[in-house]
Design an enzyme around this catalytic site. Structure first.
Site, PDB file in Angstrom:
ATOM      1  N   CYS A  48       0.863  -1.179   0.000  1.00 25.37           N
ATOM      2  CA  CYS A  48       0.000   0.000   0.000  1.00 25.37           C
ATOM      3  C   CYS A  48       0.900   1.230   0.000  1.00 25.37           C
ATOM      4  O   CYS A  48       2.039   1.178   0.458  1.00 25.37           O
ATOM      5  CB  CYS A  48      -0.875  -0.040   1.256  1.00 25.37           C
ATOM      6  SG  CYS A  48      -1.784   1.474   1.621  1.00 25.37           S
ATOM      7  N   SER A  50       0.820   3.585   1.911  1.00 25.62           N
ATOM      8  CA  SER A  50       1.211   3.965   3.284  1.00 25.62           C
ATOM      9  C   SER A  50       2.549   3.320   3.658  1.00 25.62           C
ATOM     10  O   SER A  50       3.329   3.900   4.413  1.00 25.62           O
ATOM     11  CB  SER A  50       0.130   3.570   4.288  1.00 25.62           C
ATOM     12  OG  SER A  50      -1.102   4.149   3.926  1.00 25.62           O
ATOM     13  N   HIS A  53       5.163   5.441   1.966  1.00 28.76           N
ATOM     14  CA  HIS A  53       5.432   6.712   2.655  1.00 28.76           C
ATOM     15  C   HIS A  53       6.606   6.553   3.633  1.00 28.76           C
ATOM     16  O   HIS A  53       7.381   7.473   3.835  1.00 28.76           O
ATOM     17  CB  HIS A  53       4.210   7.172   3.449  1.00 28.76           C
ATOM     18  CG  HIS A  53       3.085   7.705   2.599  1.00 28.76           C
ATOM     19  ND1 HIS A  53       3.290   8.468   1.481  1.00 28.76           N
ATOM     20  CD2 HIS A  53       1.739   7.599   2.740  1.00 28.76           C
ATOM     21  CE1 HIS A  53       2.106   8.796   0.971  1.00 28.76           C
ATOM     22  NE2 HIS A  53       1.153   8.272   1.696  1.00 28.76           N
ATOM     23  N   HIS A  69       0.891  -3.952   6.030  1.00 31.22           N
ATOM     24  CA  HIS A  69      -0.290  -3.902   6.897  1.00 31.22           C
ATOM     25  C   HIS A  69      -1.542  -4.391   6.185  1.00 31.22           C
ATOM     26  O   HIS A  69      -2.640  -4.181   6.667  1.00 31.22           O
ATOM     27  CB  HIS A  69      -0.498  -2.466   7.392  1.00 31.22           C
ATOM     28  CG  HIS A  69      -0.735  -1.489   6.281  1.00 31.22           C
ATOM     29  ND1 HIS A  69       0.286  -0.986   5.530  1.00 31.22           N
ATOM     30  CD2 HIS A  69      -1.868  -0.975   5.782  1.00 31.22           C
ATOM     31  CE1 HIS A  69      -0.223  -0.187   4.613  1.00 31.22           C
ATOM     32  NE2 HIS A  69      -1.535  -0.171   4.732  1.00 31.22           N
ATOM     33  N   CYS A 177      -6.802  -3.463   3.548  1.00 28.39           N
ATOM     34  CA  CYS A 177      -6.589  -2.009   3.620  1.00 28.39           C
ATOM     35  C   CYS A 177      -7.238  -1.320   2.420  1.00 28.39           C
ATOM     36  O   CYS A 177      -8.341  -0.820   2.503  1.00 28.39           O
ATOM     37  CB  CYS A 177      -5.115  -1.629   3.728  1.00 28.39           C
ATOM     38  SG  CYS A 177      -4.903   0.166   3.802  1.00 28.39           S
TER      39      CYS A 177
HETATM   40  N1  LIG Z   1      -7.328   6.734   5.159  1.00 26.28           N
HETATM   41  C1  LIG Z   1      -6.870   5.484   5.157  1.00 26.28           C
HETATM   42  O1  LIG Z   1      -7.331   4.636   5.950  1.00 26.28           O
HETATM   43  C2  LIG Z   1      -5.832   5.083   4.161  1.00 26.28           C
HETATM   44  C3  LIG Z   1      -5.607   3.711   3.964  1.00 26.28           C
HETATM   45  C4  LIG Z   1      -4.702   3.330   2.986  1.00 26.28           C
HETATM   46  C5  LIG Z   1      -4.019   4.288   2.245  1.00 26.28           C
HETATM   47  N2  LIG Z   1      -4.230   5.611   2.474  1.00 26.28           N
HETATM   48  C6  LIG Z   1      -3.538   6.638   1.663  1.00 26.28           C
HETATM   49  O2  LIG Z   1      -4.235   6.828   0.426  1.00 26.28           O
HETATM   50  C7  LIG Z   1      -3.340   7.376  -0.550  1.00 26.28           C
HETATM   51  C8  LIG Z   1      -3.432   6.615  -1.877  1.00 26.28           C
HETATM   52  O3  LIG Z   1      -2.916   5.286  -1.714  1.00 26.28           O
HETATM   53  P1  LIG Z   1      -2.792   4.270  -2.973  1.00 26.28           P
HETATM   54  O4  LIG Z   1      -2.288   2.992  -2.420  1.00 26.28           O
HETATM   55  O5  LIG Z   1      -4.053   4.306  -3.780  1.00 26.28           O
HETATM   56  O6  LIG Z   1      -1.635   5.001  -3.805  1.00 26.28           O
HETATM   57  P2  LIG Z   1      -1.247   4.819  -5.376  1.00 26.28           P
HETATM   58  O7  LIG Z   1       0.163   5.215  -5.491  1.00 26.28           O
HETATM   59  O8  LIG Z   1      -1.688   3.487  -5.865  1.00 26.28           O
HETATM   60  O9  LIG Z   1      -2.176   5.918  -6.114  1.00 26.28           O
HETATM   61  C9  LIG Z   1      -1.980   7.308  -6.049  1.00 26.28           C
HETATM   62  C10 LIG Z   1      -2.437   7.894  -7.401  1.00 26.28           C
HETATM   63  O10 LIG Z   1      -2.407   9.320  -7.315  1.00 26.28           O
HETATM   64  C11 LIG Z   1      -1.964   9.814  -8.579  1.00 26.28           C
HETATM   65  N3  LIG Z   1      -1.473  11.184  -8.375  1.00 26.28           N
HETATM   66  C12 LIG Z   1      -0.276  11.608  -7.916  1.00 26.28           C
HETATM   67  N4  LIG Z   1      -0.231  12.957  -7.868  1.00 26.28           N
HETATM   68  C13 LIG Z   1      -1.436  13.408  -8.314  1.00 26.28           C
HETATM   69  C14 LIG Z   1      -2.012  14.714  -8.510  1.00 26.28           C
HETATM   70  N5  LIG Z   1      -1.326  15.813  -8.220  1.00 26.28           N
HETATM   71  N6  LIG Z   1      -3.278  14.786  -8.976  1.00 26.28           N
HETATM   72  C15 LIG Z   1      -3.986  13.668  -9.285  1.00 26.28           C
HETATM   73  N7  LIG Z   1      -3.486  12.410  -9.121  1.00 26.28           N
HETATM   74  C16 LIG Z   1      -2.237  12.287  -8.653  1.00 26.28           C
HETATM   75  C17 LIG Z   1      -0.897   8.821  -9.003  1.00 26.28           C
HETATM   76  O11 LIG Z   1      -0.634   8.884 -10.401  1.00 26.28           O
HETATM   77  C18 LIG Z   1      -1.540   7.475  -8.570  1.00 26.28           C
HETATM   78  O12 LIG Z   1      -2.336   6.942  -9.602  1.00 26.28           O
HETATM   79  C19 LIG Z   1      -1.964   7.344   0.095  1.00 26.28           C
HETATM   80  O13 LIG Z   1      -1.670   8.616   0.636  1.00 26.28           O
HETATM   81  C20 LIG Z   1      -2.142   6.327   1.214  1.00 26.28           C
HETATM   82  O14 LIG Z   1      -1.206   6.506   2.273  1.00 26.28           O
HETATM   83  C21 LIG Z   1      -5.137   6.021   3.402  1.00 26.28           C
HETATM   84 ZN   LIG Z   2      -2.828   0.751   3.514  1.00 22.39          ZN
END
Ligand SMILES: NC(=O)c1ccc[n+]([C@@H]2O[C@H](COP(=O)([O-])OP(=O)(O)OC[C@H]3O[C@@H](n4cnc5c(N)ncnc54)[C@H](O)[C@@H]3O)[C@@H](O)[C@H]2O)c1
Ligand SMILES: [Zn+2]
Ligand SMILES: [Zn+2]
Length: 370
Positions: A48, A50, A53, A69, A177
């Site tokens: 993921c 996260s 990060h 996770h 997740c």
């Molecule tokens: N709230 C929660 O419980 C929770 C749980 C899991 C993950 N997250 C967070 O969610 C976020 C996304 O995770 P993911 O696994 O889908 O990531 P990912 O890397 O698969 O997807 C992120 C997407 O954002 C796009 N992107 C980057 N910059 C951009 C911009 N300026 N405008 C538009 N699109 C843009 C990328 O091209 C990519 O497709 C992360 O920050 C992660 O930490 C939160």
């Molecule tokens: Zn996650």
């Protein structure tokens, strides 16, 4: 009874020694579970953003650490006082625990748990302030009490959910997740209303699951926003009705969206994790009722700037962890929904690899190929 019960297990794990360096596959020692804990053999784990990060140094963690996770596995043994799990149970690991005792868990109003909010995860230790992992005699730290990039891990029982043993763990592990987070933010946190106009920033795993949730909730328009055109193309099969790439426009994307939607969006979802996209998603809302749901994790210390008058105009901001799902009640249902063909999971899985190719998996994520 398992042969390993009560003993230290030696197994393979991917260890993060330093941010911005590849993980290394090492032999580690995993101590038996203590009171209230469970030792799990990990069958499948997802990766993921996260985890990324931590790897890219945006969010700090105690090192060396075993990240991960999002996983499914089988209970190897349980510690004292654990009555709701036994050896052989199929389980999913939850970064967000559910104690079922705190004010949040008993309120019926939220999926959050005070144990999560009160615990210092940055110290990389379990509830009793110690670690179950060592490497060559040195302490190795936990991540979100889950540490799934290991063949065995020890977790608090409140971080586990029992699932249907017939469910394919290589598929349902991603409900631990990403998929539940995105899907739940649309159906639980927003919740999206039929006929509404929605926009989702980021068409990665979380964003796609959110799009799937908007569609399930009956949104009339779902606009997918991503700077990677391949991600927008792929999002079509999850339900976007339109896709836009902010890099194709000179104007701020909120102005573009307001024109496209006759005044703004009913619901916006930030699934990227930058404060800039959170602010864009807020400024794209319709006056009077538009609601921003923040899902992305912004870097440590960042804050968002919102003109307070925009709130007086009736726009609002919310957010949730794990899509506000109540773990023990609703996660087994999500697994069964997949088994009945009611939610997509297979379409989210782009690659399947053994643990020793985990760095390749993170490279694919960074390059936008997963
Ligand atoms: N709230 C929660 O419980 C929770 C749980 C899991 C993950 N997250 C967070 O969610 C976020 C996304 O995770 P993911 O696994 O889908 O990531 P990912 O890397 O698969 O997807 C992120 C997407 O954002 C796009 N992107 C980057 N910059 C951009 C911009 N300026 N405008 C538009 N699109 C843009 C990328 O091209 C990519 O497709 C992360 O920050 C992660 O930490 C939160
Ligand atoms: Zn996650
Ligand atoms: Zn709780």
């Amino acid at each position: 009874m398992s042969e390993t019960k009560g003993k230290v297990i030696q197994c393979k794990a991917a260890v993060c020694w330093e941010a911005r360096k590849p993980l290394t596959i090492e032999t580690v020692e995993v101590a038996p579970p203590r009171g209230g804990e469970v030792r799990v053999r990990i069958a499948y784990t997802g990766i993921c953003h996260s985890d990324a990060h931590i790897l890219n140094g945006c969010i700090s963690a105690k090192l060396p650490v075993i990240l991960g996770h999002e996983a499914a596995g089988i209970v190897e043994s349980v510690g004292d006082g654990v009555t709701n799990f036994e050896e052989g149970d199929h389980v999913m690991l939850m970064f967000l625990p559910e104690c079922n005792q705190c004010r949040c868990c008993t309120s019926g109003k939220t999926g959050c748990c005070e144990v999560f909010m009160d615990k210092n995860y940055a110290n990389g230790l379990l509830m009793d302030g110690t670690s179950r992992f060592t490497i060559k005699g040195k302490t190795l730290y936990h991540f979100f009490d889950t540490s799934t990039f290991s063949q065995y891990t020890v977790v608090p029982a409140i971080s586990l959910v029992k699932i249907n043993p017939a469910a394919p763990m290589e598929k349902v592990c991603i409900l631990s997740c990403g998929i539940a987070t995105g899907y739940g933010t649309a159906v639980n946190t927003a919740p999206v209303t039929p006929g509404s106009v929605c926009a989702v920033w980021g068409c990665g795993c979380i964003g796609l699951a959110c799009i799937m949730g908007c569609k399930a909730a009956g949104a009339a328009r779902i606009i997918g926003i991503d700077i990677n055109p391949e991600k927008i193309e792929n999002a079509k099969k999850f339900g976007i009705t339109e896709g836009i790439n902010p890099l194709d426009y000179e104007k701020p994307i909120n102005e573009v969206l307001k024109e496209m939607t006759n005044g703004g969006l009913d619901f916006t979802f930030e699934c990227v994790g930058t404060t800039k996209t959170m602010e864009q998603a807020f400024m794209s809302l319709h006056k009077g009722w538009g609601k921003l749901c923040v899902v992305g994790l912004a870097p440590d210390g960042d804050t968002i700037k919102v003109p307070p008058f925009e709130l007086l105009y009736g726009r609002s901001i919310t957010g949730a962890l794990y899509g506000d799902f109540r773990r023990s009640k609703q996660v087994p249902d999500l697994v069964n929904m997949y088994m009945r063909g009611e939610i997509m999971l297979d379409e989210f899985i782009t690659h399947t690899m053994p643990l020793d190719r985990i760095n390749e998996a993170f490279d694919l994520m960074r390059d936008g190929k997963r």
